[in-house]
Design a protein around this motif. Structure first.
Motif, PDB file in Angstrom:
ATOM      1  N   ASP A  33      17.222  23.330  37.597  1.00 35.46           N
ATOM      2  CA  ASP A  33      18.450  23.469  36.821  1.00 35.46           C
ATOM      3  C   ASP A  33      18.202  22.943  35.413  1.00 35.46           C
ATOM      4  O   ASP A  33      18.281  21.754  35.157  1.00 35.46           O
ATOM      5  CB  ASP A  33      19.575  22.677  37.503  1.00 35.46           C
ATOM      6  CG  ASP A  33      20.862  22.746  36.704  1.00 35.46           C
ATOM      7  OD1 ASP A  33      20.954  23.615  35.823  1.00 35.46           O
ATOM      8  OD2 ASP A  33      21.764  21.935  36.966  1.00 35.46           O
ATOM      9  N   GLY A  36      21.833  21.883  33.518  1.00 32.12           N
ATOM     10  CA  GLY A  36      22.520  20.687  33.982  1.00 32.12           C
ATOM     11  C   GLY A  36      21.837  19.413  33.498  1.00 32.12           C
ATOM     12  O   GLY A  36      22.503  18.464  33.086  1.00 32.12           O
TER      13      GLY A  36
ATOM     14  N   MET B  33      30.705  19.499  36.338  1.00 36.02           N
ATOM     15  CA  MET B  33      29.579  19.040  37.139  1.00 36.02           C
ATOM     16  C   MET B  33      29.846  17.625  37.633  1.00 36.02           C
ATOM     17  O   MET B  33      29.700  17.313  38.809  1.00 36.02           O
ATOM     18  CB  MET B  33      28.333  19.077  36.255  1.00 36.02           C
ATOM     19  CG  MET B  33      27.059  18.707  36.935  1.00 36.02           C
ATOM     20  SD  MET B  33      25.672  19.165  35.895  1.00 36.02           S
ATOM     21  CE  MET B  33      25.607  17.803  34.775  1.00 36.02           C
ATOM     22  N   LEU B  53      23.822  23.618  37.401  1.00 30.95           N
ATOM     23  CA  LEU B  53      24.694  24.192  36.374  1.00 30.95           C
ATOM     24  C   LEU B  53      24.231  25.577  35.948  1.00 30.95           C
ATOM     25  O   LEU B  53      25.033  26.446  35.627  1.00 30.95           O
ATOM     26  CB  LEU B  53      24.733  23.245  35.172  1.00 30.95           C
ATOM     27  CG  LEU B  53      25.811  23.503  34.124  1.00 30.95           C
ATOM     28  CD1 LEU B  53      27.184  23.394  34.720  1.00 30.95           C
ATOM     29  CD2 LEU B  53      25.676  22.520  32.979  1.00 30.95           C
TER      30      LEU B  53
END
Lengths: 49, 732
Positions: A33, A36, B33, B53
């Protein structure tokens, strides 16, 4: 000139360590990810009470 | 209401730990998140939650003894996120493994090229000063020690692909790459053996590094597409009510339904499987499947298809296929006929490769023969010819297209548009006529209230509560349109008439015009909305008539206008009756309209457009559109489309608005422009570099600068595909 004989293995060794670190990152899923991770740094993870 | 059962999605691990992957709707930012992770983390029983994400997914682990998987979904819902569980693809699976191996090779090539460059810079500066030949040989041998194993490992994808191509007698981009790499390595080793001044180990490894970046980006794009397709399937969240072995009915995700199961389809529900009716009689609305809006009667032994809407009676269906779907024989035949036409498209990169390989090999051979004829010894002539191969090696070419594709795909993703094929961008950019289906594409899939002015806001809740009490599809649609109020319990339903509640002056009625005595109001509404279904409401002396029908998707008019402005012709091809199509076409100002078409007719019309040299962009959602979607030059589906239509489409967009169609076209055109620019840049680069190489002036230093410089320019240019305007709008 003999210093080269020490310096080059040293440089290669450092490079190999970097490569090893990259493989370790891959295995532990750090590239799963990419979006993120950028935000997680900013997260406030103080203890909740 | 039967119980939900999500156990099929749960993976069990040692120590009573269960885990599940969920696709989550509405993760937009870091805040979401954190909300999910800390919110779930607070729950006892949940061991951990981790949001991805980039993929909009969350994986949750919990103690199996303490929680049911359904509770996890409920907890996410309580946090404000709709989550849809799905079965993740295993890490060892093909695409994922391929991606990881490419990334490993990329890492090795990067490490090697950095370290060889370290040695090479010393040699280059030494060559222009007074390097000791022994030291230079030592450096060259060290370089060879790093380069040879690296090339053998990192170059394998290219060697294998080149061998595969040669075996079937074809030439692809990897053939010149392989020849260049092998010759350059052999030459460099020979040169080092003879205490020469120049070795190309750094060039070879750097070339592999840049090419692997392009290859990896290409793979990343494909993998991301597959992940998103997985999310899409999960977001549809289709369920069926299954009869279990113990005689209970359970609401089960479609992924867990197997052929041979029996499922119950209530009136007002959409059929989610293909199968044969065992018990019950009903009427089906097959508009999503065939495009026809008139209901069809169905009974024992007859076949039902996923996507149809059950109208009047409950059915028990013996499942033949779920999820993937068996096909109507007719559609099946048309699909196989349609798929052929798309495969004729040749990707931009392949077209470039076809031109590139023969030119470069001829040049290298001519260089060798030329210098040999000029009187140079053959080893020197061969060396110059090999430098020509190295310097023309397509590292910029290998990056030119994948880099643009990846950047454009993520720009599309930000606008909720998902690209399913990498080359769809090129094809979309070429489209010059846009063909729309009507039902579910130009219009919303669910019926909506067409005359909101006839509905006073203060009565919305009362009408909604009444409508929710009925199974009738029209009442259900009305209840949904009014925001899904909870149903009243004291409602009497009179079959074929309507619903009533209360008594005397306070009596409320919802139903047919006659049932509510609203003939006067109905006449004017009917005149305004000729294609719509009417439903009347009476409360004491108050009467109103609502028209329910297909309303246009938001921004449909603007999208059609934008497509026109982009130079596309607009056409509507619909399976519905022409009375239903005409008002929509008139509202959008589209004159090129055909109605009442069978799936085969649509495909034939598309084929004839293609035969006239048109590049057709097909936008559709129904099963009846699937052959046309597969047969068109490029195709787009809304996320509400049937499985088969979505599988056949190149691009899928989320949300109700039609605007993504125009946005996708804009980004695709920009991306194609950048791809062509990049290819022309590669040509320009070769036009400068090749004469230098042919003249025998290309040293390893020149090769390194040319290679990295051109790759950098091409990559930076690709970043422009993000589009400053598109970016800021998406963030707004």
């Amino acid at each position: 000139m003999n210093i080269i004989v020490i310096l080059f293995p040293l440089a290669l060794g450092l490079g190999l360590m970097g490569l090893g670190a990259f493989f370790w990152c891959m295995r532990s899923g750090q590239f799963a990810d990419l979006e993120g991770a950028a935000w997680r740094v900013l997260q406030d993870d103080d203890k909740r009470d | 209401m039967a119980a939900q059962d999500l156990s099929v999605f749960v993976r069990h691990r040692d120590g009573g730990v269960a885990s599940m992957e969920l696709a989550v709707d509405g993760i937009r930012c870091a805040g979401c998140m954190q909300a999910i992770e800390s919110g779930l983390g607070r729950e006892p029983g949940i061991l951990g939650a981790r949001v991805n994400l980039a993929l909009k997914r969350v994986s949750v682990e919990w103690r199996e003894a303490l929680l049911r998987p359904e509770a996890v979904v409920d907890k996410l819902a309580a946090l404000g996120f709709k989550a849809y569980p799905f079965v993740p693809e295993r890490q060892e699976d093909g695409a994922a493994a391929e991606e990881r191996s490419l990334l490993r090779r990329l890492g090795v090539a990067g490490f090697a090229s950095m370290n060889i460059m370290l040695l090479s810079v010393a040699v280059w500066s030494g060559n222009s000063a007074d390097i000791d030949p022994t030291t230079r040989d030592f450096f060259h041998w060290l370089s060879a020690l790093i380069a040879l194993p690296t090339a053998a490992y990192a170059g394998r994808p290219f060697f294998e692909s080149a061998l595969r191509a040669l075996k079937v007698g074809a030439v692809n981009m990897d053939v010149p790459i392989t020849i260049g790499v092998v010759l350059a390595l052999a030459m460099s080793v020979a040169e080092t053996w003879n205490h020469g001044r120049h070795a190309y180990f750094d060039g070879v490894v750097m070339l592999l590094f840049f090419l692997l970046i392009g290859r990896y980006l290409d793979q990343l794009m494909r993998r991301r597409t597959r992940d998103l397709a997985g999310n899409l399937a999960a977001l549809k969240a289709e369920t069926a009510t299954r009869l279990d072995a113990d005689g209970n009915w359970t609401v089960t995700p479609i992924a867990a339904i197997a052929p041979g199961d029996r499922v119950l389809v209530r009136p007002g529900e959409r059929v989610s499987v293909d199968g044969i009716v065992e018990t019950g009689r009903s009427e089906l609305d097959q508009s999503l499947v065939t495009g026809e809006t008139a209901p069809v009667a169905i009974g024992h032994g007859e076949r039902v298809h996923a996507g149809t809407l059950n109208l009047t009676g409950a059915l028990t269906v013996h499942v033949e296929a779920a999820g993937q779907g068996t096909l109507l024989d007719e559609i099946d035949r048309l699909m196989s006929q349609a798929v052929g036409s798309r495969s004729r498209y040749v990707r931009l990169s392949d077209r470039a490769a076809r031109l590139y390989a023969p030119v470069v090999h001829t040049l290298a051979a001519a260089t060798f023969l030329g210098w040999f004829a000029w009187g140079l010894a053959w080893p020197e002539a061969l060396m110059i010819a090999v430098t020509v191969l190295i310097i023309t090696c397509p590292c910029a070419l290998g990056l030119a297209i994948p880099a643009v594709q990846v950047v454009a795909a993520s720009a599309l993703f930000k606008r909720k548009i998902m690209l399913k094929e990498g080359d769809a961008l090129e094809r979309l950019a070429e489209a010059d006529i846009a063909v729309f289906d009507k039902t579910g594409t130009l219009t919303l899939p669910e019926p909506d209230i067409l005359n909101p002015e006839a509905l006073p806001p203060e009565r919305r809740a009362a009408i909604g509560a009444l409508a929710a009490a009925s199974n009738h599809p029209l009442a259900q649609a009305l209840a949904r349109a009014l925001g899904g109020a909870p149903a009243r319990t004291d409602v009497q339903e009179e079959r074929g008439q309507g619903l009533s509640a209360g008594a005397g002056d306070d009596e409320q009625r919802l139903g047919s015009i006659v049932f509510c005595g609203a003939e006067a109001e109905a006449a004017s509404v009917k005149a305004l909305h000729p294609g719509a279904s009417l439903i009347a409401y009476r409360h004491g002396g108050y009467r109103t008539v609502l028209a329910l029908g297909q309303s246009l998707r938001p921004e449909a008019r603007e999208t059609i206008a934008a497509l026109r402005a982009a130079g596309l012709e607009i056409a509507i091809l619909s399976g519905d009756r022409s009375e239903a199509v005409a008002p929509i076409a008139a509202e959008l100002g589209v004159t090129h309209v055909r109605a009442g078409l069978l799936p085969g007719d649509k495909l034939n019309l598309l084929d004839s457009m293609a035969a006239n040299g048109r590049k057709v962009l097909m936008v559709g959602d129904g099963l009846n559109d699937a052959p046309a979607l597969a047969g068109a030059h490029v195709s787009i589906s809304p996320v509400s489309a049937t499985h088969l239509a979505q599988a056949a489409a190149d691009v899928v967009f989320l949300g109700d608005s039609l605007a993504p169609v125009a946005a996708a076209l804009e980004i695709a055109r920009k991306a194609r422009g950048l791809m062509l620019q990049n290819l022309w840049f590669a040509v320009l680069y070769n036009a400068v570099a090749v004469p230098i190489a042919i003249a025998g002036l290309a040293t390893p230093l020149v090769a390194a600068i040319a290679m990295s410089g051109s790759s950098l320019v091409v990559t930076l240019n690709a970043l422009r595909a993000r589009g400053r305007r598109a970016q800021s709008e998406a963030e707004a």
